[in-house]
Design a protein around this motif. Structure first.
Motif, PDB file in Angstrom:
ATOM      1  N   LYS A  46      21.744 -28.828  -3.450  1.00 28.24           N
ATOM      2  CA  LYS A  46      23.608 -28.544  -4.626  1.00 28.24           C
ATOM      3  C   LYS A  46      23.848 -26.965  -4.981  1.00 28.24           C
ATOM      4  N   VAL A  47      22.307 -27.366  -5.771  1.00 32.73           N
ATOM      5  CA  VAL A  47      22.224 -26.099  -6.476  1.00 32.73           C
ATOM      6  C   VAL A  47      22.170 -24.663  -6.240  1.00 32.73           C
ATOM      7  N   ALA A  48      21.242 -24.805  -5.255  1.00 36.13           N
ATOM      8  CA  ALA A  48      21.296 -23.315  -4.212  1.00 36.13           C
ATOM      9  C   ALA A  48      22.329 -23.028  -2.950  1.00 36.13           C
ATOM     10  N   SER A  49      23.191 -24.359  -3.107  1.00 37.98           N
ATOM     11  CA  SER A  49      24.795 -23.470  -2.816  1.00 37.98           C
ATOM     12  C   SER A  49      25.460 -22.950  -3.793  1.00 37.98           C
ATOM     13  N   ARG A  50      25.315 -23.137  -4.383  1.00 37.60           N
ATOM     14  CA  ARG A  50      26.452 -22.592  -6.222  1.00 37.60           C
ATOM     15  C   ARG A  50      25.174 -21.117  -6.012  1.00 37.60           C
ATOM     16  N   VAL A  51      24.313 -21.510  -6.271  1.00 41.93           N
ATOM     17  CA  VAL A  51      23.370 -20.189  -6.533  1.00 41.93           C
ATOM     18  C   VAL A  51      24.204 -19.094  -5.781  1.00 41.93           C
ATOM     19  N   LEU A  52      24.124 -19.940  -4.063  1.00 41.11           N
ATOM     20  CA  LEU A  52      24.613 -18.298  -3.451  1.00 41.11           C
ATOM     21  C   LEU A  52      26.358 -17.936  -3.567  1.00 41.11           C
ATOM     22  N   GLY A  53      26.875 -19.025  -3.910  1.00 39.44           N
ATOM     23  CA  GLY A  53      28.319 -18.923  -4.027  1.00 39.44           C
ATOM     24  C   GLY A  53      28.699 -18.186  -5.336  1.00 39.44           C
ATOM     25  N   THR A  54      27.449 -18.463  -6.233  1.00 39.47           N
ATOM     26  CA  THR A  54      27.657 -17.559  -7.126  1.00 39.47           C
ATOM     27  C   THR A  54      27.474 -16.106  -7.484  1.00 39.47           C
ATOM     28  N   ALA A  55      26.605 -15.635  -6.545  1.00 36.99           N
ATOM     29  CA  ALA A  55      25.593 -14.365  -6.252  1.00 36.99           C
ATOM     30  C   ALA A  55      26.905 -13.986  -5.450  1.00 36.99           C
ATOM     31  N   ALA A  56      26.950 -13.923  -4.804  1.00 38.91           N
ATOM     32  CA  ALA A  56      28.303 -13.735  -3.534  1.00 38.91           C
ATOM     33  C   ALA A  56      29.781 -13.413  -4.877  1.00 38.91           C
ATOM     34  N   PHE A  57      29.725 -14.204  -5.805  1.00 38.97           N
ATOM     35  CA  PHE A  57      31.363 -14.054  -6.744  1.00 38.97           C
ATOM     36  C   PHE A  57      30.877 -12.730  -7.517  1.00 38.97           C
ATOM     37  N   ARG A  65      23.073  -8.632  -3.255  1.00 42.67           N
ATOM     38  CA  ARG A  65      21.933  -7.757  -4.119  1.00 42.67           C
ATOM     39  C   ARG A  65      20.976  -8.955  -4.853  1.00 42.67           C
ATOM     40  N   GLU A  66      19.706  -8.178  -5.524  1.00 46.13           N
ATOM     41  CA  GLU A  66      19.179  -8.740  -6.322  1.00 46.13           C
ATOM     42  C   GLU A  66      19.738  -8.416  -7.511  1.00 46.13           C
ATOM     43  N   ASP A  67      20.353  -7.753  -8.479  1.00 44.73           N
ATOM     44  CA  ASP A  67      21.094  -7.910  -9.269  1.00 44.73           C
ATOM     45  C   ASP A  67      21.653  -9.088  -9.468  1.00 44.73           C
ATOM     46  N   SER A  68      22.393  -9.214  -8.423  1.00 42.25           N
ATOM     47  CA  SER A  68      23.876 -10.731  -8.463  1.00 42.25           C
ATOM     48  C   SER A  68      22.999 -11.658  -8.742  1.00 42.25           C
ATOM     49  N   LEU A  69      22.216 -12.014  -7.627  1.00 36.95           N
ATOM     50  CA  LEU A  69      21.167 -13.011  -7.850  1.00 36.95           C
ATOM     51  C   LEU A  69      20.524 -12.959  -9.042  1.00 36.95           C
ATOM     52  N   LYS A  70      20.039 -12.505  -9.873  1.00 37.75           N
ATOM     53  CA  LYS A  70      19.863 -12.483 -11.302  1.00 37.75           C
ATOM     54  C   LYS A  70      20.570 -13.487 -12.105  1.00 37.75           C
ATOM     55  N   LYS A  71      21.696 -12.611 -12.233  1.00 41.67           N
ATOM     56  CA  LYS A  71      23.063 -13.156 -13.001  1.00 41.67           C
ATOM     57  C   LYS A  71      22.613 -14.949 -12.439  1.00 41.67           C
ATOM     58  N   ALA A  72      23.565 -14.937 -11.086  1.00 43.46           N
ATOM     59  CA  ALA A  72      23.263 -16.373 -10.421  1.00 43.46           C
ATOM     60  C   ALA A  72      22.853 -17.595 -11.021  1.00 43.46           C
ATOM     61  N   VAL A  73      21.324 -17.255 -10.631  1.00 43.66           N
ATOM     62  CA  VAL A  73      20.422 -18.020 -11.401  1.00 43.66           C
ATOM     63  C   VAL A  73      20.440 -18.723 -12.482  1.00 43.66           C
ATOM     64  N   GLU A  74      20.487 -17.253 -13.333  1.00 44.71           N
ATOM     65  CA  GLU A  74      20.689 -17.164 -14.906  1.00 44.71           C
ATOM     66  C   GLU A  74      21.749 -18.602 -15.522  1.00 44.71           C
ATOM     67  N   LYS A  75      23.139 -18.061 -14.231  1.00 44.93           N
ATOM     68  CA  LYS A  75      24.143 -18.894 -15.000  1.00 44.93           C
ATOM     69  C   LYS A  75      23.776 -19.926 -14.864  1.00 44.93           C
ATOM     70  N   GLU A  76      24.301 -20.629 -12.874  1.00 44.76           N
ATOM     71  CA  GLU A  76      23.583 -21.802 -13.023  1.00 44.76           C
ATOM     72  C   GLU A  76      22.378 -22.744 -13.504  1.00 44.76           C
ATOM     73  N   ALA A  77      21.233 -21.737 -13.715  1.00 45.21           N
ATOM     74  CA  ALA A  77      20.356 -22.499 -14.139  1.00 45.21           C
ATOM     75  C   ALA A  77      20.686 -22.590 -15.916  1.00 45.21           C
ATOM     76  N   SER A  78      21.449 -22.245 -16.685  1.00 45.88           N
ATOM     77  CA  SER A  78      21.931 -22.228 -17.686  1.00 45.88           C
ATOM     78  C   SER A  78      22.503 -23.419 -17.812  1.00 45.88           C
ATOM     79  N   GLU A  79      23.028 -23.979 -17.114  1.00 47.32           N
ATOM     80  CA  GLU A  79      24.567 -25.023 -16.495  1.00 47.32           C
ATOM     81  C   GLU A  79      23.478 -26.055 -17.048  1.00 47.32           C
ATOM     82  N   ILE A  80      22.328 -26.498 -16.387  1.00 44.96           N
ATOM     83  CA  ILE A  80      21.437 -27.402 -16.153  1.00 44.96           C
ATOM     84  C   ILE A  80      20.358 -28.022 -16.822  1.00 44.96           C
TER      85      ILE A  80
END
Ligand code: SF4
Ligand code: SF4
Length: 296
Positions: free
Chosen positions: A15-26, A149-164
């Motif tokens: 589930k988190v993998a799909s969220r990381v992708l969605g958030t990076a795209a957002f 892009r790398e920066d979108s992924l970085k921000k997405a991982v930080e957001k999603e990982a910080s939530e859990i």
């Protein structure tokens, strides 16, 4: 629109993998939609999650039956006809498999006609995180294949990982692991398809067969047929030279799958051993070693 379907097992981070992708795209300015679908089972049971990414608002709803990209976190899922992870991949689509096989071997072994990308992300996870948790790593792989892009992924991982996670160091390690996977994959072209307008801006869920959400509970008496040990990351291996035959491991195995051979030494039924490693922890003389399963 890009439609991505993730397959893995409960507890791996699908589930988190799909969220990381969605958030990076957002974060990159796209419209994104992501959600999981759980069956009526337990940790280790097949899980599916979905991400849609589009330049235009996403009015499409429901599970993704015809994905452009399939991300498989657990190779053993490919041997499970009920999970059926390769179903209806679009022509020109891409399959990623978390495996120790090369892409060519995996393509041949699983008879996949479309492009296959392979990487042992479990190994990367064990090296960086010390655990076989694949969420941010699979998100990194998917982001690369989706062309983000790398920066979108970085921000997405930080957001999603910080939530859990409350441990900042672990969040940073997740970022490192995700980027490591992101750069281990070569950029590729993926064929996208048109967004589908289903006739209503409100949720409009097309009918899907029940087999998709509860694939394993529609026949009676099927439990003995399920090999519950087919998704181990590590397996216990006994060293009979050290074993004192105290039988602690036999008593402590939660699955009751350790038996005793004719010489009085314990052995496990690997078809049902789930790799919890309680026997390794409990053996008073360290006679059981944990060994990584390298192939499904
Ligand atoms: S790893 Fe767990 S399930 Fe397997 S034999 Fe040991 S205690 Fe039993
Ligand atoms: S707990 Fe260790 S020593 Fe005791 S029977 Fe099992 S392997 Fe042998």
């Amino acid at each position: 629109m890009l439609r991505v379907r993730f397959h893995g097992r409960g507890g791996q981070g699908v589930k988190v993998a799909s969220r990381v992708l969605g958030t990076a795209a957002f974060f990159e300015g796209y419209h994104a939609q992501d959600f999981p679908l759980y069956g009526a089972e337990r940790r280790g049971a097949p899980i599916t999650a979905f991400t849609r990414i589009s330049h235009v608002p996403i009015l499409e709803r429901g599970v993704i039956s015809e994905p452009d990209i399939i991300i498989i976190l657990d190779e053993t899922i490919l041997n499970d006809p009920l999970a059926n992870p390769l179903s209806r991949l679009k022509e020109g689509g891409v399959v990623f498999i978390n495996t120790t096989h090369s892409p060519a071997d995996a393509k041949e072994k699983y008879k996949i006609a479309e492009q296959v990308i392979a990487l042992d992300i479990t190994k990367i996870s064990l090296e960086i995180l010390g655990l076989p948790v694949l969420s941010t790593l699979a998100g990194g792989v998917a982001s690369r294949i989706a062309g983000l892009r790398e920066d979108s992924l970085k921000k997405a991982v930080e957001k999603e990982a910080s939530e859990i996670l409350t441990d900042k160091e672990l969040v940073a390690k997740n970022r490192e692991a995700a980027l490591s996977c992101f750069y281990a994959i070569q950029p590729i072209e993926v064929k996208t398809s048109e967004a589908v307008f289903l006739g209503s801006p409100v949720a409009n869920v097309p009918f899907e067969p029940a087999m998709i959400s509860s694939p394993a509970i529609n026949t009676t008496g099927n439990t003995p047929l399920r090999r519950t040990g087919n998704w181990r990351v590590f397996k216990p291996v006994w060293n009979y030279e050290s074993c004192t035959r105290c039988m602690t491991c036999v008593a402590r195995c939660p699955d009751g799958c350790i038996a005793v051979n004719e010489d009085g030494f314990p052995f496990t039924d690997y078809d049902n051993c789930k790799g919890c490693l309680i026997c390794v922890e409990e053996c008073p003389v360290g006679a059981i070693e944990k060994v990584r399963e390298v192939h499904a």
